[in-house]
Scaffold this motif. Sequence first.
Motif, PDB file in Angstrom:
ATOM      1  N   ALA A  23      17.385  22.649  12.307  1.00 44.29           N
ATOM      2  CA  ALA A  23      16.484  21.847  13.134  1.00 44.29           C
ATOM      3  C   ALA A  23      17.281  21.221  14.268  1.00 44.29           C
ATOM      4  O   ALA A  23      18.276  20.537  14.033  1.00 44.29           O
ATOM      5  CB  ALA A  23      15.828  20.765  12.292  1.00 44.29           C
ATOM      6  N   ALA A  24      16.843  21.461  15.494  1.00 42.17           N
ATOM      7  CA  ALA A  24      17.567  20.997  16.681  1.00 42.17           C
ATOM      8  C   ALA A  24      16.804  19.887  17.382  1.00 42.17           C
ATOM      9  O   ALA A  24      15.565  19.860  17.375  1.00 42.17           O
ATOM     10  CB  ALA A  24      17.795  22.168  17.627  1.00 42.17           C
ATOM     11  N   SER A  25      17.547  18.993  17.993  1.00 42.34           N
ATOM     12  CA  SER A  25      16.933  17.918  18.784  1.00 42.34           C
ATOM     13  C   SER A  25      17.910  17.455  19.848  1.00 42.34           C
ATOM     14  O   SER A  25      19.113  17.731  19.774  1.00 42.34           O
ATOM     15  CB  SER A  25      16.526  16.742  17.892  1.00 42.34           C
ATOM     16  OG  SER A  25      17.656  16.197  17.244  1.00 42.34           O
ATOM     17  N   GLY A  26      17.388  16.748  20.850  1.00 44.95           N
ATOM     18  CA  GLY A  26      18.238  16.176  21.884  1.00 44.95           C
ATOM     19  C   GLY A  26      18.493  17.070  23.084  1.00 44.95           C
ATOM     20  O   GLY A  26      19.254  16.687  23.980  1.00 44.95           O
ATOM     21  N   PHE A  27      17.867  18.230  23.118  1.00 40.15           N
ATOM     22  CA  PHE A  27      18.000  19.118  24.270  1.00 40.15           C
ATOM     23  C   PHE A  27      16.769  20.022  24.327  1.00 40.15           C
ATOM     24  O   PHE A  27      15.981  20.067  23.380  1.00 40.15           O
ATOM     25  CB  PHE A  27      19.287  19.949  24.202  1.00 40.15           C
ATOM     26  CG  PHE A  27      19.371  20.909  23.041  1.00 40.15           C
ATOM     27  CD1 PHE A  27      19.653  20.462  21.754  1.00 40.15           C
ATOM     28  CD2 PHE A  27      19.176  22.269  23.223  1.00 40.15           C
ATOM     29  CE1 PHE A  27      19.737  21.334  20.692  1.00 40.15           C
ATOM     30  CE2 PHE A  27      19.261  23.158  22.171  1.00 40.15           C
ATOM     31  CZ  PHE A  27      19.540  22.696  20.891  1.00 40.15           C
ATOM     32  N   THR A  28      16.641  20.750  25.432  1.00 37.13           N
ATOM     33  CA  THR A  28      15.488  21.642  25.615  1.00 37.13           C
ATOM     34  C   THR A  28      15.765  22.939  24.871  1.00 37.13           C
ATOM     35  O   THR A  28      16.323  23.895  25.409  1.00 37.13           O
ATOM     36  CB  THR A  28      15.238  21.903  27.105  1.00 37.13           C
ATOM     37  OG1 THR A  28      15.123  20.646  27.795  1.00 37.13           O
ATOM     38  CG2 THR A  28      13.939  22.696  27.291  1.00 37.13           C
ATOM     39  N   PHE A  29      15.352  22.949  23.614  1.00 41.90           N
ATOM     40  CA  PHE A  29      15.689  24.027  22.676  1.00 41.90           C
ATOM     41  C   PHE A  29      15.336  25.406  23.242  1.00 41.90           C
ATOM     42  O   PHE A  29      16.125  26.347  23.137  1.00 41.90           O
ATOM     43  CB  PHE A  29      14.948  23.773  21.366  1.00 41.90           C
ATOM     44  CG  PHE A  29      15.205  24.791  20.293  1.00 41.90           C
ATOM     45  CD1 PHE A  29      14.254  25.761  20.001  1.00 41.90           C
ATOM     46  CD2 PHE A  29      16.385  24.771  19.565  1.00 41.90           C
ATOM     47  CE1 PHE A  29      14.475  26.699  19.013  1.00 41.90           C
ATOM     48  CE2 PHE A  29      16.618  25.708  18.560  1.00 41.90           C
ATOM     49  CZ  PHE A  29      15.663  26.673  18.284  1.00 41.90           C
ATOM     50  N   SER A  30      14.180  25.531  23.837  1.00 42.77           N
ATOM     51  CA  SER A  30      13.689  26.839  24.282  1.00 42.77           C
ATOM     52  C   SER A  30      14.477  27.403  25.458  1.00 42.77           C
ATOM     53  O   SER A  30      14.249  28.549  25.857  1.00 42.77           O
ATOM     54  CB  SER A  30      12.211  26.735  24.655  1.00 42.77           C
ATOM     55  OG  SER A  30      12.032  25.786  25.685  1.00 42.77           O
ATOM     56  N   SER A  31      15.412  26.637  26.000  1.00 40.29           N
ATOM     57  CA  SER A  31      16.191  27.099  27.153  1.00 40.29           C
ATOM     58  C   SER A  31      17.527  27.724  26.787  1.00 40.29           C
ATOM     59  O   SER A  31      18.199  28.288  27.650  1.00 40.29           O
ATOM     60  CB  SER A  31      16.450  25.928  28.114  1.00 40.29           C
ATOM     61  OG  SER A  31      15.245  25.451  28.670  1.00 40.29           O
ATOM     62  N   TYR A  32      17.895  27.620  25.517  1.00 37.65           N
ATOM     63  CA  TYR A  32      19.265  28.008  25.147  1.00 37.65           C
ATOM     64  C   TYR A  32      19.327  29.014  24.017  1.00 37.65           C
ATOM     65  O   TYR A  32      18.517  28.998  23.104  1.00 37.65           O
ATOM     66  CB  TYR A  32      20.064  26.765  24.756  1.00 37.65           C
ATOM     67  CG  TYR A  32      20.245  25.820  25.911  1.00 37.65           C
ATOM     68  CD1 TYR A  32      19.392  24.725  26.079  1.00 37.65           C
ATOM     69  CD2 TYR A  32      21.242  26.032  26.860  1.00 37.65           C
ATOM     70  CE1 TYR A  32      19.537  23.871  27.157  1.00 37.65           C
ATOM     71  CE2 TYR A  32      21.392  25.179  27.939  1.00 37.65           C
ATOM     72  CZ  TYR A  32      20.531  24.113  28.080  1.00 37.65           C
ATOM     73  OH  TYR A  32      20.683  23.270  29.147  1.00 37.65           O
ATOM     74  N   TYR A  33      20.353  29.882  24.121  1.00 38.54           N
ATOM     75  CA  TYR A  33      20.688  30.748  23.005  1.00 38.54           C
ATOM     76  C   TYR A  33      21.130  29.878  21.821  1.00 38.54           C
ATOM     77  O   TYR A  33      21.718  28.812  22.002  1.00 38.54           O
ATOM     78  CB  TYR A  33      21.844  31.666  23.386  1.00 38.54           C
ATOM     79  CG  TYR A  33      21.485  32.864  24.235  1.00 38.54           C
ATOM     80  CD1 TYR A  33      20.728  32.727  25.397  1.00 38.54           C
ATOM     81  CD2 TYR A  33      21.938  34.135  23.883  1.00 38.54           C
ATOM     82  CE1 TYR A  33      20.415  33.829  26.175  1.00 38.54           C
ATOM     83  CE2 TYR A  33      21.632  35.246  24.663  1.00 38.54           C
ATOM     84  CZ  TYR A  33      20.875  35.085  25.802  1.00 38.54           C
ATOM     85  OH  TYR A  33      20.575  36.181  26.580  1.00 38.54           O
ATOM     86  N   MET A  34      20.878  30.368  20.630  1.00 39.95           N
ATOM     87  CA  MET A  34      21.319  29.694  19.409  1.00 39.95           C
ATOM     88  C   MET A  34      22.070  30.694  18.531  1.00 39.95           C
ATOM     89  O   MET A  34      21.838  31.903  18.606  1.00 39.95           O
ATOM     90  CB  MET A  34      20.133  29.133  18.638  1.00 39.95           C
ATOM     91  CG  MET A  34      19.354  28.055  19.363  1.00 39.95           C
ATOM     92  SD  MET A  34      20.305  26.541  19.597  1.00 39.95           S
ATOM     93  CE  MET A  34      20.566  26.023  17.902  1.00 39.95           C
ATOM     94  N   GLY A  35      22.964  30.171  17.707  1.00 33.93           N
ATOM     95  CA  GLY A  35      23.744  31.074  16.878  1.00 33.93           C
ATOM     96  C   GLY A  35      24.037  30.508  15.502  1.00 33.93           C
ATOM     97  O   GLY A  35      23.823  29.317  15.230  1.00 33.93           O
ATOM     98  N   TRP A  36      24.511  31.400  14.643  1.00 28.64           N
ATOM     99  CA  TRP A  36      25.006  31.033  13.318  1.00 28.64           C
ATOM    100  C   TRP A  36      26.435  31.553  13.182  1.00 28.64           C
ATOM    101  O   TRP A  36      26.737  32.688  13.585  1.00 28.64           O
ATOM    102  CB  TRP A  36      24.147  31.653  12.217  1.00 28.64           C
ATOM    103  CG  TRP A  36      22.804  31.019  12.047  1.00 28.64           C
ATOM    104  CD1 TRP A  36      21.624  31.423  12.585  1.00 28.64           C
ATOM    105  CD2 TRP A  36      22.509  29.854  11.267  1.00 28.64           C
ATOM    106  NE1 TRP A  36      20.601  30.591  12.196  1.00 28.64           N
ATOM    107  CE2 TRP A  36      21.125  29.614  11.384  1.00 28.64           C
ATOM    108  CE3 TRP A  36      23.264  28.987  10.477  1.00 28.64           C
ATOM    109  CZ2 TRP A  36      20.471  28.550  10.740  1.00 28.64           C
ATOM    110  CZ3 TRP A  36      22.627  27.935   9.835  1.00 28.64           C
ATOM    111  CH2 TRP A  36      21.253  27.724   9.978  1.00 28.64           C
TER     112      TRP A  36
END
Length: 116
Positions: A23-36
């Motif tokens: 769960a992410a917060s504090g930034f515009t999630f839909s604008s950034y790549y995410m990884g594991w």
Amino acid sequence: QVQLVESGGGLVQAGGSLRLSCAASGFTFSSYYMGWFRQAPGKEREFVARISNSAASTYYAASVKGRFTISRDNAKNTVYLQMNSLKPEDTAVYYCNADIGVTNYWGQGTQVTVSS
């Protein structure tokens, strides 16, 4: 501030499945790549999977390709890692990652233990 909170780790037998969430917060999630990423005891942190901001593109480490699936729900600001056919060598702490501008952000990690 940016926060990444992982959940869903645990103990599972070889061949089993787990689904991790971040769960992410504090930034515009839909604008950034995410990884594991993951880190096993005594080893360096290694890349596992990555997903583009729109989910149109995904990337996997060779060791997990075909067994793990990364996905995201931009409405829920959450990225997932579905892990199937787990092996003892998948045992590690799994970390969620957001690469925002010049800064890499990490969650606190969630332990995954696969017993043989």
